[in-house]
Design an enzyme around this catalytic site. Structure first.
Site, PDB file in Angstrom:
ATOM      1  N   THR A 144     -17.015  -4.376  11.496  1.00  0.00           N
ATOM      2  CA  THR A 144     -16.787  -3.698  10.221  1.00  0.00           C
ATOM      3  C   THR A 144     -15.731  -4.395   9.369  1.00  0.00           C
ATOM      4  O   THR A 144     -14.840  -5.060   9.907  1.00  0.00           O
ATOM      5  CB  THR A 144     -16.330  -2.243  10.498  1.00  0.00           C
ATOM      6  OG1 THR A 144     -15.792  -1.672   9.324  1.00  0.00           O
ATOM      7  CG2 THR A 144     -15.254  -2.176  11.571  1.00  0.00           C
ATOM      8  N   ASP A 145     -15.811  -4.169   8.060  1.00  0.00           N
ATOM      9  CA  ASP A 145     -14.782  -4.688   7.148  1.00  0.00           C
ATOM     10  C   ASP A 145     -13.416  -4.062   7.425  1.00  0.00           C
ATOM     11  O   ASP A 145     -12.386  -4.592   7.014  1.00  0.00           O
ATOM     12  CB  ASP A 145     -15.177  -4.456   5.677  1.00  0.00           C
ATOM     13  CG  ASP A 145     -15.477  -3.013   5.305  1.00  0.00           C
ATOM     14  OD1 ASP A 145     -15.377  -2.117   6.174  1.00  0.00           O
ATOM     15  OD2 ASP A 145     -15.836  -2.778   4.130  1.00  0.00           O
ATOM     16  N   GLU A 146     -13.415  -2.915   8.141  1.00  0.00           N
ATOM     17  CA  GLU A 146     -12.147  -2.209   8.348  1.00  0.00           C
ATOM     18  C   GLU A 146     -11.187  -2.992   9.233  1.00  0.00           C
ATOM     19  O   GLU A 146      -9.986  -2.713   9.248  1.00  0.00           O
ATOM     20  CB  GLU A 146     -12.406  -0.811   8.905  1.00  0.00           C
ATOM     21  CG  GLU A 146     -13.326  -0.051   7.967  1.00  0.00           C
ATOM     22  CD  GLU A 146     -13.375   1.450   8.180  1.00  0.00           C
ATOM     23  OE1 GLU A 146     -12.416   2.012   8.724  1.00  0.00           O
ATOM     24  OE2 GLU A 146     -14.385   2.048   7.770  1.00  0.00           O
ATOM     25  N   TYR A 168      -9.844   3.720  14.897  1.00  0.00           N
ATOM     26  CA  TYR A 168     -11.213   3.200  14.833  1.00  0.00           C
ATOM     27  C   TYR A 168     -11.204   1.701  14.567  1.00  0.00           C
ATOM     28  O   TYR A 168     -11.823   0.914  15.302  1.00  0.00           O
ATOM     29  CB  TYR A 168     -12.012   3.923  13.725  1.00  0.00           C
ATOM     30  CG  TYR A 168     -13.275   3.194  13.317  1.00  0.00           C
ATOM     31  CD1 TYR A 168     -14.349   3.074  14.192  1.00  0.00           C
ATOM     32  CD2 TYR A 168     -13.398   2.609  12.052  1.00  0.00           C
ATOM     33  CE1 TYR A 168     -15.508   2.389  13.820  1.00  0.00           C
ATOM     34  CE2 TYR A 168     -14.549   1.931  11.676  1.00  0.00           C
ATOM     35  CZ  TYR A 168     -15.602   1.824  12.565  1.00  0.00           C
ATOM     36  OH  TYR A 168     -16.737   1.141  12.195  1.00  0.00           O
ATOM     37  N   LYS A 172     -12.363  -1.537  16.936  1.00  0.00           N
ATOM     38  CA  LYS A 172     -13.382  -2.504  16.502  1.00  0.00           C
ATOM     39  C   LYS A 172     -12.810  -3.925  16.520  1.00  0.00           C
ATOM     40  O   LYS A 172     -13.476  -4.877  16.924  1.00  0.00           O
ATOM     41  CB  LYS A 172     -13.909  -2.169  15.105  1.00  0.00           C
ATOM     42  CG  LYS A 172     -14.708  -0.881  15.004  1.00  0.00           C
ATOM     43  CD  LYS A 172     -15.954  -0.837  15.873  1.00  0.00           C
ATOM     44  CE  LYS A 172     -17.023  -1.814  15.443  1.00  0.00           C
ATOM     45  NZ  LYS A 172     -18.263  -1.627  16.261  1.00  0.00           N
TER      46      LYS A 172
END
Ligand code: NAD
Ligand code: TYD
Length: 360
Positions: A144-146, A168, A172
């Site tokens: 993810t971009d997160e 989260y 990741k």
């Protein structure tokens, strides 16, 4: 990765979730002989109903095998990895707010689960070296971009430092780093995708767009965090699934690929547009207490994936309209999801916030 087999057998972990099921539906609907084994734990977010279109078609259903199980369970994972030409790992706990309430499951799946998959992949690489198997499978780790954290200015590139800011995103990022480490250390064939905020049919109603669409259908308040000026890049779910497939067959081993969305918008604007499509008033929107550590903006540079020959196909306007219309037409699907454990979750997340809410 050797060439794509004519009739690949894919192991899709997390294939009963939102993006994983879109990937499965997309590939099986082509009727090109591909076979898919889904391994899914069926957490609150996993839903076999997401695979109903496949089940309803005997030709597609014959090419799907469903296994209920945990990616963190070695005994389950090893034989499935041994039988696959490639593995695509969508399995994760995926909601930032839940990771703030209760991070443990995020680490179990995002760190231990990814490690178990990678170890099973390493065994297959060893079998190739021993002459027991022709080619080692590739694993796509869907990220993810997160992992880049909040991006005040510019756009994150694949070689930028990771700076996750929620449990989260930290889980990741750990999965990404492990995947990369297995490539460097053991020569495992791993590629990593980092997708942006994804929207579309079958998305669990805990996420912004489906939560607000389904609440608005019922004239319930829409809890907008803080000032609602946080910015996200929005990616249609089919575009996300196709980008992951593109990287599976064309990406270079050990590399990371950003998958940016087709539009960067503040949350307020997304909400304004979905209400307009539904014909519902802005007065439903309530400004509520912000998410702790709320990332202000995500934005990624997509040049590396574009150079690999991939472009998003779905403009946000068309994708959002189709998504809103899907939720309107598929009430039975989302009403079934918004029952049972959903009620406790909703109360815990929103009751106090909404009681103290203001005009937005
Ligand atoms: P989702 O929550 O809808 O689906 C996750 C699926 O994984 C569910 O079916 C769940 O049952 C399954 N699962 C969870 N833990 C498991 C375990 N231990 N073993 C086996 N199965 C397990 O999530 P999603 O939105 O479809 O996201 C899929 C992936 O894409 C995730 O890895 C997520 O981090 C990533 N991603 C999501 C977005 C987004 O906007 N939704 C954006 C970028 C990346
Ligand atoms: P979300 O769909 O949870 O995705 P992410 O946190 O991965 O970006 O949220 C998207 C944006 O919408 C994010 O800025 C948080 C905001 N949001 C709200 O304002 N209210 C809500 O009830 C939810 C779920 C999200």
């Amino acid at each position: 990765m050797t060439d794509r087999p004519a009739r690949p057998h894919l192991l899709v972990t997390g294939g009963a979730g939102f993006i994983g099921s879109a990937f499965v539906r997309e590939i099986l609907a082509r009727r090109d002989g591909s076979r898919i084994t889904v391994l899914d734990k069926l957490t609150y977010a996993g839903n076999e109903a997401n695979l109903a279109p496949v089940r309803a078609d005997p030709e597609q259903a014959a090419r799907l095998t469903f296994v209920r199980g945990d990616i963190a369970d070695t005994g389950t994972v090893e034989p499935l990895v041994a039988a696959a030409d490639a593995i695509v790992n969508f399995a994760a706990e995926s909601h930032v707010d839940r990771s703030i309430l209760d991070p443990e499951a995020f680490l179990r799946t995002g760190v231990v689960g990814v490690h178990v998959l990678l170890d099973a992949l390493r065994r297959e690489t060893d079998r190739v070296a021993a002459g027991d198997r022709a080619a080692a499978p590739r694993l796509v780790q869907v990220s993810t971009d997160e992992v880049y954290g909040s991006i005040d200015e510019g756009r994150a590139g694949e070689s930028d430092a990771l700076a996750p800011r929620s449990p989260y995103a930290a889980a990741k990022a750990a999965g990404d780093l492990l995947a990369r480490a297995y490539h460097v250390t053991y020569g495992s064939d791993v590629v990593i995708t980092r997708g942006s905020n994804t929207y579309g049919p079958y998305q669990h109603p805990e996420k912004l767009i489906p939560l607000f669409v389904t609440n608005a259908i019922d004239d319930l308040p829409l809890p907008l965090y803080g000032d609602g000026l946080q910015r996200r890049e929005w990616l249609a779910v089919n575009d996300h699934a196709l980008a992951v497939e593109h990287v599976l067959w064309h990406g270079a081993a050990g590399e990371m690929y950003n998958i940016p969305g087709s539009a960067e918008l503040p949350n307020r604007e997304v909400v304004r547009r979905l209400l307009a499509r539904l014909g519902k008033p802005w007065s439903l929107v309530r400004s509520v207490e912000d998410r702790p550590g709320h990332d202000r903006r995500y934005a990624m540079d997509g040049a590396k994936l574009a150079a690999l020959g991939w472009r998003p196909r779905v403009p946000f306007e068309a994708g959002l309209a189709a998504t809103v219309d899907w939720f309107v037409a598929n009430e039975a699907w989302w009403r079934a999801v918004r029952t049972g454990a959903w009620e406790g979750y909703y109360e815990r997340m929103y009751d106090t916030r909404l009681a103290a809410s203001r005009e937005a």
